[in-house]
Motif scaffolding. Structure first.
Motif, PDB file in Angstrom:
ATOM      1  N   ILE A  92      51.296  33.152  31.373  1.00  0.00           N
ATOM      2  CA  ILE A  92      50.485  32.354  32.294  1.00  0.00           C
ATOM      3  C   ILE A  92      49.776  33.252  33.308  1.00  0.00           C
ATOM      4  O   ILE A  92      48.606  33.035  33.649  1.00  0.00           O
ATOM      5  CB  ILE A  92      51.355  31.304  32.999  1.00  0.00           C
ATOM      6  N   ALA A  93      50.462  34.295  33.784  1.00  0.00           N
ATOM      7  CA  ALA A  93      49.849  35.223  34.738  1.00  0.00           C
ATOM      8  C   ALA A  93      48.615  35.881  34.137  1.00  0.00           C
ATOM      9  O   ALA A  93      47.583  36.026  34.810  1.00  0.00           O
ATOM     10  CB  ALA A  93      50.863  36.273  35.165  1.00  0.00           C
ATOM     11  N   ASP A  94      48.691  36.267  32.863  1.00  0.00           N
ATOM     12  CA  ASP A  94      47.530  36.884  32.220  1.00  0.00           C
ATOM     13  C   ASP A  94      46.377  35.890  32.109  1.00  0.00           C
ATOM     14  O   ASP A  94      45.203  36.259  32.313  1.00  0.00           O
ATOM     15  CB  ASP A  94      47.912  37.396  30.827  1.00  0.00           C
ATOM     16  N   TRP A  95      46.683  34.638  31.781  1.00  0.00           N
ATOM     17  CA  TRP A  95      45.631  33.619  31.680  1.00  0.00           C
ATOM     18  C   TRP A  95      44.981  33.367  33.052  1.00  0.00           C
ATOM     19  O   TRP A  95      43.759  33.219  33.148  1.00  0.00           O
ATOM     20  CB  TRP A  95      46.196  32.309  31.127  1.00  0.00           C
ATOM     21  N   ILE A  96      45.798  33.331  34.096  1.00  0.00           N
ATOM     22  CA  ILE A  96      45.242  33.118  35.434  1.00  0.00           C
ATOM     23  C   ILE A  96      44.372  34.303  35.840  1.00  0.00           C
ATOM     24  O   ILE A  96      43.283  34.125  36.413  1.00  0.00           O
ATOM     25  CB  ILE A  96      46.363  32.874  36.449  1.00  0.00           C
ATOM     26  N   ARG A  97      44.818  35.512  35.552  1.00  0.00           N
ATOM     27  CA  ARG A  97      44.006  36.694  35.878  1.00  0.00           C
ATOM     28  C   ARG A  97      42.661  36.635  35.162  1.00  0.00           C
ATOM     29  O   ARG A  97      41.624  36.959  35.742  1.00  0.00           O
ATOM     30  CB  ARG A  97      44.761  37.965  35.485  1.00  0.00           C
ATOM     31  N   LEU A  98      42.666  36.200  33.894  1.00  0.00           N
ATOM     32  CA  LEU A  98      41.415  36.079  33.154  1.00  0.00           C
ATOM     33  C   LEU A  98      40.527  35.003  33.772  1.00  0.00           C
ATOM     34  O   LEU A  98      39.330  35.213  33.996  1.00  0.00           O
ATOM     35  CB  LEU A  98      41.708  35.745  31.687  1.00  0.00           C
ATOM     36  N   ALA A 112      33.190  43.571  32.848  1.00  0.00           N
ATOM     37  CA  ALA A 112      34.175  44.499  32.281  1.00  0.00           C
ATOM     38  C   ALA A 112      34.896  45.268  33.388  1.00  0.00           C
ATOM     39  O   ALA A 112      36.125  45.449  33.352  1.00  0.00           O
ATOM     40  CB  ALA A 112      33.483  45.469  31.323  1.00  0.00           C
ATOM     41  N   ALA A 113      34.150  45.691  34.400  1.00  0.00           N
ATOM     42  CA  ALA A 113      34.757  46.419  35.514  1.00  0.00           C
ATOM     43  C   ALA A 113      35.730  45.541  36.284  1.00  0.00           C
ATOM     44  O   ALA A 113      36.814  45.990  36.685  1.00  0.00           O
ATOM     45  CB  ALA A 113      33.667  46.938  36.444  1.00  0.00           C
ATOM     46  N   ALA A 114      35.361  44.279  36.489  1.00  0.00           N
ATOM     47  CA  ALA A 114      36.240  43.360  37.223  1.00  0.00           C
ATOM     48  C   ALA A 114      37.549  43.130  36.471  1.00  0.00           C
ATOM     49  O   ALA A 114      38.624  43.055  37.079  1.00  0.00           O
ATOM     50  CB  ALA A 114      35.526  42.030  37.448  1.00  0.00           C
ATOM     51  N   LEU A 115      37.472  43.056  35.143  1.00  0.00           N
ATOM     52  CA  LEU A 115      38.679  42.827  34.345  1.00  0.00           C
ATOM     53  C   LEU A 115      39.593  44.057  34.336  1.00  0.00           C
ATOM     54  O   LEU A 115      40.803  43.932  34.120  1.00  0.00           O
ATOM     55  CB  LEU A 115      38.293  42.455  32.914  1.00  0.00           C
ATOM     56  N   CYS A 116      39.019  45.222  34.556  1.00  0.00           N
ATOM     57  CA  CYS A 116      39.826  46.451  34.557  1.00  0.00           C
ATOM     58  C   CYS A 116      40.276  46.870  35.950  1.00  0.00           C
ATOM     59  O   CYS A 116      41.048  47.827  36.091  1.00  0.00           O
ATOM     60  CB  CYS A 116      39.020  47.592  33.917  1.00  0.00           C
ATOM     61  N   ALA A 117      39.796  46.179  36.978  1.00  0.00           N
ATOM     62  CA  ALA A 117      40.130  46.546  38.355  1.00  0.00           C
ATOM     63  C   ALA A 117      41.579  46.192  38.668  1.00  0.00           C
ATOM     64  O   ALA A 117      42.187  45.343  38.001  1.00  0.00           O
ATOM     65  CB  ALA A 117      39.190  45.825  39.312  1.00  0.00           C
ATOM     66  N   PRO A 118      42.180  46.842  39.684  1.00  0.00           N
ATOM     67  CA  PRO A 118      43.537  46.469  40.103  1.00  0.00           C
ATOM     68  C   PRO A 118      43.590  44.997  40.502  1.00  0.00           C
ATOM     69  O   PRO A 118      42.586  44.407  40.909  1.00  0.00           O
ATOM     70  CB  PRO A 118      43.781  47.380  41.323  1.00  0.00           C
ATOM     71  N   LEU A 119      44.753  44.416  40.370  1.00  0.00           N
ATOM     72  CA  LEU A 119      44.931  43.001  40.672  1.00  0.00           C
ATOM     73  C   LEU A 119      44.604  42.729  42.139  1.00  0.00           C
ATOM     74  O   LEU A 119      45.223  43.292  43.046  1.00  0.00           O
ATOM     75  CB  LEU A 119      46.384  42.588  40.391  1.00  0.00           C
ATOM     76  N   PRO A 120      43.610  41.863  42.407  1.00  0.00           N
ATOM     77  CA  PRO A 120      43.276  41.556  43.805  1.00  0.00           C
ATOM     78  C   PRO A 120      44.452  40.895  44.516  1.00  0.00           C
ATOM     79  O   PRO A 120      45.229  40.152  43.897  1.00  0.00           O
ATOM     80  CB  PRO A 120      42.095  40.581  43.672  1.00  0.00           C
ATOM     81  N   LEU A 140      48.123  34.032  44.480  1.00  0.00           N
ATOM     82  CA  LEU A 140      47.986  32.835  43.645  1.00  0.00           C
ATOM     83  C   LEU A 140      49.029  32.824  42.535  1.00  0.00           C
ATOM     84  O   LEU A 140      49.621  31.771  42.233  1.00  0.00           O
ATOM     85  CB  LEU A 140      46.578  32.780  43.041  1.00  0.00           C
ATOM     86  N   LEU A 141      49.298  33.962  41.938  1.00  0.00           N
ATOM     87  CA  LEU A 141      50.310  34.032  40.878  1.00  0.00           C
ATOM     88  C   LEU A 141      51.680  33.645  41.426  1.00  0.00           C
ATOM     89  O   LEU A 141      52.423  32.884  40.786  1.00  0.00           O
ATOM     90  CB  LEU A 141      50.350  35.434  40.274  1.00  0.00           C
ATOM     91  N   ASP A 142      52.029  34.170  42.597  1.00  0.00           N
ATOM     92  CA  ASP A 142      53.322  33.834  43.199  1.00  0.00           C
ATOM     93  C   ASP A 142      53.402  32.332  43.502  1.00  0.00           C
ATOM     94  O   ASP A 142      54.426  31.682  43.241  1.00  0.00           O
ATOM     95  CB  ASP A 142      53.534  34.630  44.487  1.00  0.00           C
ATOM     96  N   LEU A 143      52.330  31.800  44.053  1.00  0.00           N
ATOM     97  CA  LEU A 143      52.287  30.375  44.375  1.00  0.00           C
ATOM     98  C   LEU A 143      52.432  29.531  43.115  1.00  0.00           C
ATOM     99  O   LEU A 143      53.145  28.517  43.097  1.00  0.00           O
ATOM    100  CB  LEU A 143      50.959  30.059  45.071  1.00  0.00           C
ATOM    101  N   THR A 144      51.787  29.958  42.039  1.00  0.00           N
ATOM    102  CA  THR A 144      51.822  29.202  40.785  1.00  0.00           C
ATOM    103  C   THR A 144      53.213  29.229  40.165  1.00  0.00           C
ATOM    104  O   THR A 144      53.684  28.221  39.630  1.00  0.00           O
ATOM    105  CB  THR A 144      50.781  29.759  39.803  1.00  0.00           C
ATOM    106  N   VAL A 145      53.877  30.373  40.214  1.00  0.00           N
ATOM    107  CA  VAL A 145      55.246  30.460  39.684  1.00  0.00           C
ATOM    108  C   VAL A 145      56.164  29.496  40.427  1.00  0.00           C
ATOM    109  O   VAL A 145      56.967  28.784  39.818  1.00  0.00           O
ATOM    110  CB  VAL A 145      55.769  31.910  39.773  1.00  0.00           C
ATOM    111  N   ASP A 146      56.037  29.442  41.751  1.00  0.00           N
ATOM    112  CA  ASP A 146      56.853  28.514  42.541  1.00  0.00           C
ATOM    113  C   ASP A 146      56.519  27.066  42.189  1.00  0.00           C
ATOM    114  O   ASP A 146      57.410  26.223  42.048  1.00  0.00           O
ATOM    115  CB  ASP A 146      56.616  28.747  44.040  1.00  0.00           C
TER     116      ASP A 146
END
Length: 376
Positions: free
Chosen positions: A19-25, A66-74, A80-86
């Motif tokens: 799910i984290a990968d899908w949210i990042r995408l 392409a650059a945005a997808l390769c950039a470090p996680l904002p 948002l990932l932490d909030l979504t897991v909770d």
């Protein structure tokens, strides 16, 4: 390039890493549903996309994407990932990805399906036969009554009613559908942790308990005007047909109807007075080829031949004689008959409707039914 199966055999929605990968995408700058689909077709999964490298990605998307997808996680995406897991850890909270086996099949095949569906409530409703009931926010008293009555009858016939939880027709449709066993799905244009409009807070809580709320937007997304027309493609994409109850000439429900027609769904419209501004939209749809309907039976007749309406269920229909014996001759609550159908409320509703249309059953106030005995 990897081959991708559009309907993988196993669900992934309980896997936080996936799910984290899908949210990042989904949250990457410049990546919308169509761009994401291009990348998924090329690389197979969000994990493969995120690890592909800038050069490989740039063969399919602009260099800045392409650059945005390769950039470090904002940092905001990390929060948002932490909030979504909770959020996901709470009861009746779910996320479906586009590659999950129980992602709604009809929605999967529209040109720009949502990458993610945030779901609160009865997720299984997404696999039922679905029909949308939509219309004006500034509805007339008669329009609201029509929406509620049609939605109630559709739900009683085993069709889950989908709408957008807006004021007016949408609200009436949800309220009517909740009175039937097939219930209702609200597709919203905010994050699923928001309630909009605020006046529908109690309705939203009830739908989350008895039906299902769906959003493609990340948690915390506020009500933004552009999100609501995009939300409409989900409403039309999920269903076999869209019923427009009342709509002005510029109503947003006409967008839903147009999308439904483009997606190959049935479009129904209720006619109204030539003097009413709230009839203009429906009359326009009828001129453009929508089915003019005056009764629920006309909708049901068309829906039964739709390839998007399930022609059967895992439970075999009960013989009429068995159901009639269970009915007896006194008024009875439909829930008391569920055992005959293995607990399948939608199947029971369909059989009861068939008996009603055959004239051997009548519906009583309060939702009860009674066998009709005709004189010899």
């Amino acid at each position: 390039m990897q081959d991708t199966d559009p309907t993988p055999p196993a669900t992934q929605c309980s896997n936080p890493a996936v799910i984290a990968d899908w949210i990042r995408l989904a949250e990457a700058p410049g990546v919308g549903c169509r761009t994401a689909q291009v990348l998924l077709d090329a690389f197979g999964s969000p994990a493969a996309i995120l690890s592909a490298g800038r050069a490989a990605l740039a063969a399919h998307v602009p260099a800045n994407v392409a650059a945005a997808l390769c950039a470090p996680l904002p940092s905001e995406t990390a929060r948002l990932l932490d909030l979504t897991v909770d959020w996901l850890a709470r009861p009746a909270h779910h996320i479906l990805t586009l590659h999950d086996a129980d992602y709604p099949e009809a929605l999967r095949h529209i040109p720009d399906p949502p990458l993610l569906l945030y779901i609160k409530g009865r997720r299984a409703l997404l696999q039922q036969s679905l029909v949308a009931v939509v219309g004006s926010r500034n509805a007339s008293t008669q329009g609201r009554a029509n929406a509620e009555n049609f939605a109630r009858a559709l739900s009683q016939a085993g069709l889950c009613v989908v709408s957008g939880m807006a004021l007016g027709i949408d609200t009436a449709a949800h309220e009517g559908a909740l009175e039937g066993p097939a219930s209702t799905i609200a597709v919203i244009g905010t994050g699923i942790d928001r309630v909009y409009p605020a006046r529908n807070r109690l309705l939203a809580h009830r739908i989350a308990e008895e039906g299902c709320i769906v959003s493609e937007y990340a948690l915390g997304t506020p009500p933004v005007a552009n999100n609501f027309p995009r939300r409409n493609r989900i409403i039309s994409g999920m269903v076999a047909g869209v019923l427009v109850v009342e709509a002005a000439a510029q109503s947003g429900s006409l967008i839903t109807a147009q999308m439904a027609a483009e997606q190959g769904r049935e479009v129904f419209a209720l006619p109204g007075s030539i003097h009413s501004a709230l009839s203009k939209g429906c009359h326009h749809l009828i001129r453009e080829g929508a089915r003019l309907v005056e009764t629920v039976d006309e909708v049901l007749e068309a829906m039964r031949v739709s390839p998007l309406v399930r022609q059967g269920t895992s439970t075999a229909p009960v013989e009429d004689g068995v159901l009639l014996d269970a009915l007896g001759y006194d008024p009875i609550e439909p829930d008391a008959l569920l055992e005959c159908f293995g607990g399948d409320a939608a199947l029971l509703a369909g059989e009861l409707l068939a008996l009603e249309l055959a004239g051997v059953l009548e519906r009583l106030p309060g939702g009860r039914v009674q066998r009709v005995v005709r004189a010899a």
